[in-house]
Design a protein around this motif. Structure first.
Motif, PDB file in Angstrom:
ATOM      1  N   GLU A 115       3.191  -1.108   4.123  1.00  0.00           N
ATOM      2  CA  GLU A 115       2.639   0.212   3.846  1.00  0.00           C
ATOM      3  C   GLU A 115       3.777   1.214   3.722  1.00  0.00           C
ATOM      4  OE1 GLU A 115       0.372   0.628   7.412  1.00  0.00           O
ATOM      5  OE2 GLU A 115      -1.424  -0.217   6.498  1.00  0.00           O
ATOM      6  N   GLU A 130       0.857  -1.188   0.000  1.00  0.00           N
ATOM      7  CA  GLU A 130       0.000   0.000   0.000  1.00  0.00           C
ATOM      8  C   GLU A 130       0.889   1.232   0.000  1.00  0.00           C
ATOM      9  OE1 GLU A 130      -3.386   2.196   2.715  1.00  0.00           O
ATOM     10  OE2 GLU A 130      -3.144   0.028   2.889  1.00  0.00           O
ATOM     11  N   SER A 139      -7.059   4.256   4.476  1.00  0.00           N
ATOM     12  CA  SER A 139      -6.004   3.384   4.968  1.00  0.00           C
ATOM     13  C   SER A 139      -6.535   1.974   5.103  1.00  0.00           C
ATOM     14  CB  SER A 139      -5.497   3.888   6.325  1.00  0.00           C
ATOM     15  OG  SER A 139      -4.430   3.096   6.779  1.00  0.00           O
ATOM     16  N   SER A 152       0.173   5.354   2.158  1.00  0.00           N
ATOM     17  CA  SER A 152      -0.791   4.858   3.131  1.00  0.00           C
ATOM     18  C   SER A 152      -1.201   5.901   4.156  1.00  0.00           C
ATOM     19  CB  SER A 152      -0.225   3.630   3.844  1.00  0.00           C
ATOM     20  OG  SER A 152       0.976   3.970   4.510  1.00  0.00           O
TER      21      SER A 152
END
Length: 117
Positions: free
Chosen positions: A57, A21, A40, A24
């Motif tokens: 992340e 991700e 998130s 994030s």
């Protein structure tokens, strides 16, 4: 975008080692408050739904862009900052997944040879 990419990689039989991700969260450089500008947890949920490993992340960080503009990656410019640690953790998890994929591929390739003997 990620779902479409996953479908395309599956159709082309390109293995996916995991999902990360990006952007994030964002920590304000002035007040220190953390904001989830793009929401998130989507990476973690997406990885679970697609049944691929979640690799980490990476926060949105101005220093990453600035370092990229100068040709000096954040992991070199400030190796102890939170985003550098996030990149190192992601890289470590990605490397582990590559190793796992290699072992699986080697076993799959060896299996037909073992049956023939």
């Amino acid at each position: 975008d990620v779902t479409r990419a996953k479908k395309m990689f599956d159709a082309l039989k390109i293995p996916i080692i995991g999902l990360v991700e990006n952007m994030s969260s964002f920590k304000c450089p002035h007040c220190g408050e953390q904001s989830d500008i793009f929401a998130s947890g989507g990476g973690r949920r997406g990885a679970a739904a697609m049944e691929v490993p979640f690799l980490g992340e990476i926060p949105l960080e101005i220093a990453v862009r600035a370092g990229g503009d100068r040709g000096l990656p954040i992991v070199i410019a400030d190796p102890k900052c939170a985003v550098s640690r996030a990149f190192h953790e992601f890289a470590s998890r990605a490397a582990a997944q590559v190793a796992i994929a290699e072992v699986a591929a080697d076993r799959a390739q060896a299996a037909p040879q073992q049956l023939a003997t």
